[in-house]
Motif scaffolding. Structure first.
Motif, PDB file in Angstrom:
ATOM      1  N   ILE A   1       0.839  -1.208   0.000  1.00  0.00           N
ATOM      2  CA  ILE A   1       0.000   0.000   0.000  1.00  0.00           C
ATOM      3  C   ILE A   1       0.867   1.249   0.000  1.00  0.00           C
ATOM      4  N   PHE A   2       1.825   1.266   0.918  1.00  0.00           N
ATOM      5  CA  PHE A   2       2.638   2.459   1.143  1.00  0.00           C
ATOM      6  C   PHE A   2       3.690   2.619   0.041  1.00  0.00           C
ATOM      7  N   LYS A   3       4.273   1.503  -0.362  1.00  0.00           N
ATOM      8  CA  LYS A   3       5.264   1.526  -1.435  1.00  0.00           C
ATOM      9  C   LYS A   3       4.642   2.075  -2.720  1.00  0.00           C
ATOM     10  N   ASN A   4       3.459   1.541  -3.088  1.00  0.00           N
ATOM     11  CA  ASN A   4       2.804   1.967  -4.313  1.00  0.00           C
ATOM     12  C   ASN A   4       2.379   3.426  -4.253  1.00  0.00           C
ATOM     13  N   ALA A   5       1.940   3.864  -3.077  1.00  0.00           N
ATOM     14  CA  ALA A   5       1.542   5.263  -2.910  1.00  0.00           C
ATOM     15  C   ALA A   5       2.727   6.198  -3.126  1.00  0.00           C
ATOM     16  N   LEU A   6       3.902   5.808  -2.656  1.00  0.00           N
ATOM     17  CA  LEU A   6       5.085   6.659  -2.772  1.00  0.00           C
ATOM     18  C   LEU A   6       5.533   6.840  -4.218  1.00  0.00           C
TER      19      LEU A   6
ATOM     20  N   ASP B   1      15.402  10.907   8.508  1.00  0.00           N
ATOM     21  CA  ASP B   1      14.500   9.901   9.084  1.00  0.00           C
ATOM     22  C   ASP B   1      13.569   9.398   7.979  1.00  0.00           C
ATOM     23  N   TYR B   2      14.137   8.610   7.083  1.00  0.00           N
ATOM     24  CA  TYR B   2      13.372   8.117   5.940  1.00  0.00           C
ATOM     25  C   TYR B   2      12.280   7.131   6.355  1.00  0.00           C
ATOM     26  N   LEU B   3      12.484   6.414   7.439  1.00  0.00           N
ATOM     27  CA  LEU B   3      11.506   5.430   7.891  1.00  0.00           C
ATOM     28  C   LEU B   3      10.165   6.086   8.187  1.00  0.00           C
ATOM     29  N   ASN B   4      10.165   7.035   9.117  1.00  0.00           N
ATOM     30  CA  ASN B   4       8.915   7.688   9.490  1.00  0.00           C
ATOM     31  C   ASN B   4       8.379   8.562   8.367  1.00  0.00           C
ATOM     32  N   ALA B   5       9.270   9.156   7.593  1.00  0.00           N
ATOM     33  CA  ALA B   5       8.830   9.995   6.481  1.00  0.00           C
ATOM     34  C   ALA B   5       8.075   9.176   5.439  1.00  0.00           C
ATOM     35  N   ALA B   6       8.593   7.999   5.093  1.00  0.00           N
ATOM     36  CA  ALA B   6       7.933   7.150   4.103  1.00  0.00           C
ATOM     37  C   ALA B   6       6.571   6.683   4.606  1.00  0.00           C
ATOM     38  N   ASN B   7       6.516   6.264   5.858  1.00  0.00           N
ATOM     39  CA  ASN B   7       5.257   5.777   6.417  1.00  0.00           C
ATOM     40  C   ASN B   7       4.210   6.877   6.493  1.00  0.00           C
ATOM     41  N   ILE B   8       4.608   8.040   6.986  1.00  0.00           N
ATOM     42  CA  ILE B   8       3.658   9.143   7.164  1.00  0.00           C
ATOM     43  C   ILE B   8       3.203   9.693   5.823  1.00  0.00           C
ATOM     44  N   GLY B   9       4.136   9.944   4.916  1.00  0.00           N
ATOM     45  CA  GLY B   9       3.777  10.502   3.616  1.00  0.00           C
ATOM     46  C   GLY B   9       2.817   9.612   2.849  1.00  0.00           C
ATOM     47  N   ALA B  10       3.097   8.312   2.850  1.00  0.00           N
ATOM     48  CA  ALA B  10       2.233   7.376   2.130  1.00  0.00           C
ATOM     49  C   ALA B  10       0.882   7.228   2.809  1.00  0.00           C
ATOM     50  N   PHE B  11       0.871   7.163   4.148  1.00  0.00           N
ATOM     51  CA  PHE B  11      -0.390   7.015   4.879  1.00  0.00           C
ATOM     52  C   PHE B  11      -1.313   8.190   4.602  1.00  0.00           C
ATOM     53  N   GLU B  12      -0.779   9.396   4.670  1.00  0.00           N
ATOM     54  CA  GLU B  12      -1.619  10.580   4.460  1.00  0.00           C
ATOM     55  C   GLU B  12      -2.253  10.556   3.067  1.00  0.00           C
ATOM     56  N   LYS B  13      -1.493  10.154   2.070  1.00  0.00           N
ATOM     57  CA  LYS B  13      -2.011  10.119   0.696  1.00  0.00           C
ATOM     58  C   LYS B  13      -3.152   9.117   0.559  1.00  0.00           C
ATOM     59  N   VAL B  14      -2.945   7.904   1.081  1.00  0.00           N
ATOM     60  CA  VAL B  14      -3.976   6.862   0.964  1.00  0.00           C
ATOM     61  C   VAL B  14      -5.187   7.210   1.826  1.00  0.00           C
ATOM     62  N   ALA B  15      -4.942   7.709   3.026  1.00  0.00           N
ATOM     63  CA  ALA B  15      -6.041   8.032   3.945  1.00  0.00           C
ATOM     64  C   ALA B  15      -6.943   9.121   3.366  1.00  0.00           C
TER      65      ALA B  15
END
Length: 449
Positions: A111-116, A426-440
Motif C-alpha cells: 500500500i505504502f510503497k505503491n503510494a510513494l 528519518d526516511y523510515l517515518n517519512a515514508a510511512n507518514i507521507g504514504a499514509f496521508e495520501k492513501v487516507a
C-alpha cells in the motif's frame, strides 16, 4: 490516547497468529501515531483500521499433476488489500513458507510503497506454498495453469494486476499469462513482468535492483557523499540482488559479498562485470548454489549457512535483498562496529524492528523498503501504461523514468521530514507518514466503502 492504543490491540486480536503481519502494522502505527493525534477525522473515520483490513482475501486449492503422474495439492492465495489509489497491484510469491500472514504483511507494505511511487496503483499480494525449486519446466507449467484456473476470476487489467516475486520470474509469468489468455480469449496486460516480445517492458527485470541503488545514491547525495569506492554487501543472489550489484558497479562501488539460501560468498577483490555474468549463469541458467561461483574464482570463498553470515563482512554500505527478517540486532551491531554508514532495503521488511531501531539510534543512513525498493512496482506501473497504450518505450527512456520516480520518492521523504519536523534523514517515518496521508485522504474522499 487510550482509544489510540486500543487501535493496535484490536487489529492484532482480530488477526491472531500472524506475526509478520503484526510486525508490519506495528511499525507503521508507531510512525503515524503523531499524525493520528493531530487529525481527529482520521481517527473518527477509522482510517488506519480500514487500511489494515484487506478489502478481500481469496484462498483456494491448487491441484496439479507431477511428472510421475501423482496428484499434488497446494494452497493458493490473493490478498486484495487496498484500491483507494488504483487497481490492486503486487507480486506473486511461490515458496513453501507462503501463508496468509506473510501475504497480508506484503500486501500491507505494498500500500505504502505503491503510494510513494506517485502512480495510480492500489495494493495486493498473492502466491502459493508451492516450491518451484527442483521442479521440471513441465511441473511448473502445470502448477501455474492450475493456479490461474481459479485466480483468473479475480484479476484483470483494470481490477488486479499481479507481478513476480520470490519463485515467480519470467518463466512463471509466461505460463500464468498464457493460461489467462486461453481462458479469457483476451490479450491484455493482466500481469506485469512479461517478456518484452509479448507485452512486457524493457528494464522490468532490472527495476527493483536499479531503483534501490538510485535511492541510495540520493541518500548519499543529501550528505554530500556518493557510492564511488564504497565497499558493499548485497544479500541474496536473485533478480534484485544481481541488478543491484550491476548498478553498484556502474556507480563505481565495490561489491565484496553476496548470498543465497545455502550460504554466502566473500570476494575481497570485488565483483566485476565478468564475474557478475558468471553469477547470472549459475543462478538463472544452471539454477545452482553460489558455491559453484566460488569454485571458479580463487579470490572467492564460500561459507555454508550457519553461525556466520554475510553481515560479518566489513563494509560501508549494506543492501539486504533476500527475504523478511534476515538481518537481526546482533547483525546490525556487527555491521556498525565494522564501519557501516548506509543500509537500504532491497527486500520487503528484511530487518527486524530491533535492528531498525539500532540503525536509527546509531545514525546509520537507513532506507526503508517502502521507499528504497519501490523501483520494481514503479516500472510495473509503466508496463501497465504501455499495455494500455499498445506501444513500447525505449530502454533509455525507462531508465530516465525510473531514476525520476526514485528521486521523487526521495524528495517526498524530505518534504515529509520538513513538514512533520522529523529528525534529519528519518526516511523510515517519512515514508510511512507521507504514504499514509495520501492513501487516507483518498479513502476519506471516497466515503465509507
Amino acid at each position: 490516547m487510550a482509544a489510540l492504543n486500543n487501535i493496535l490491540k484490536s487489529i492484532t486480536q482480530k488477526n491472531p497468529h500472524e506475526a509478520e503481519y503484526h510486525q508490519a502494522v506495528e511499525e507503521v502505527f508507531e510512525s503515524i501515531l503523531p499524525v493520528l493525534k493531530k487529525n481527529k477525522t482520521f481517527v473518527d473515520e477509522k482510517l488506519f483500521e480500514r487500511i489494515c483490513e484487506p478489502e478481500r482475501v481469496i484462498s483456494f486449492r491448487v491441484c496439479w499433476t507431477d511428472d510421475q503422474g501423482k496428484v499434488q495439492v497446494n494452497k493458493g492465495f490473493r490478498v486484495q488489500m487496498n484500491s483507494a489509489l488504483g487497481p490492486y497491484k503486487g507480486g506473486l510469491r511461490f515458496h513453501p513458507s507462503v501463508n496468509q500472514s506473510i501475504l497480508k504483511f506484503l500486501a500491507f507494505e505494498q500500500i505504502f510503497k505503491n503510494a510513494l511511487t506517485g502512480l495510480p496503483l492500489g495494493a495486493g499480494k498473492g502466491g502459493a506454498d508451492f516450491d518451484p525449486k527442483g521442479k521440471s519446466d513441465g511441473e511448473v507449467m502445470r502448477f501455474c495453469q492450475a493456479w490461474m484456473m481459479e485466480a483468473y476470476r479475480h484479476i484483470g487489467h483494470y481490477t488486479d494486476i499481479p507481478a513476480g516475486d520470490i519463485g515467480v520470474g519470467e518463466r512463471e509469468i509466461g505460463y500464468l499469462f498464457g493460461t489467462y489468455k486461453k481462458i479469457q480469449n483476451e490479450f491484455q496486460g493482466v500481469l506485469t513482468g512479461k517478456g518484452t516480445d509479448w507485452g512486457g517492458s524493457y528494464l522490468r527485470p532490472e527495476a527493483t535492483g536499479y531503483g534501490l541503488i538510485h535511492f541510495a545514491h540520493f541518500m548519499l547525495t543529501e550528505v554530500d557523499d556518493n557510492l564511488g569506492n564504497k565497499t558493499c554487501l548485497v544479500s541474496g543472489a536473485g533478480n534484485v540482488s544481481q541488478f543491484a550489484m550491476e548498478k553498484l558497479l556502474q556507480e563505481g562501488a565495490k561489491v565484496v559479498a553476496f548470498s543465497d539460501s545455502t550460504g554466502f560468498v566473500h570476494d575481497p577483490e570485488g565483483m566485476t562485470e565478468e564475474k557478475l555474468s558468471h553469477l547470472k549463469t549459475v543462478k538463472n541458467g544452471e539454477r545452482k548454489s553460489i558455491s559453484a561461483f566460488a569454485d571458479k574464482y580463487a579470490s572467492a570463498t564460500f561459507t555454508t549457512k550457519g553461525s556466520k553470515n554475510i553481515w560479518s563482512i566489513p563494509a560501508d554500505c549494506a543492501f539486504p535483498c533476500a527475504t523478511q527478517n534476515e538481518l537481526e540486532l546482533a547483525d546490525a551491531k556487527i555491521l556498525r562496529k565494522n564501519g557501516l554508514m548506509l543500509l537500504a532495503e532491497g527486500a520487503n521488511m528484511p530487518c527486524t524492528p530491533e535492528a531498525i531501531n539500532y540503525f536509527q539510534e546509531s545514525k546509520v543512513l537507513y532506507g526503508p523498503g517502502k521507499a528504497s525498493n519501490a523501483g520494481g512496482v514503479a516500472v510495473s506501473g509503466l508496463e501497465m501504461t504501455q499495455n494500455r497504450m499498445g506501444r513500447y518505450w525505449a530502454k533509455i527512456d525507462l531508465e530516465k523514468e525510473l531514476r525520476a520516480i526514485m528521486k521523487n520518492i526521495h524528495e517526498k521523504c524530505l518534504e515529509t521530514i520538513d513538514k512533520h519536523h522529523l529528525e534529519e534523514q528519518d526516511y523510515l517515518n517519512a515514508a510511512n507518514i507521507g504514504a499514509f496521508e495520501k492513501v487516507a485522504k483518498a479513502m476519506l474522499a471516497q466515503g465509507t466503502v
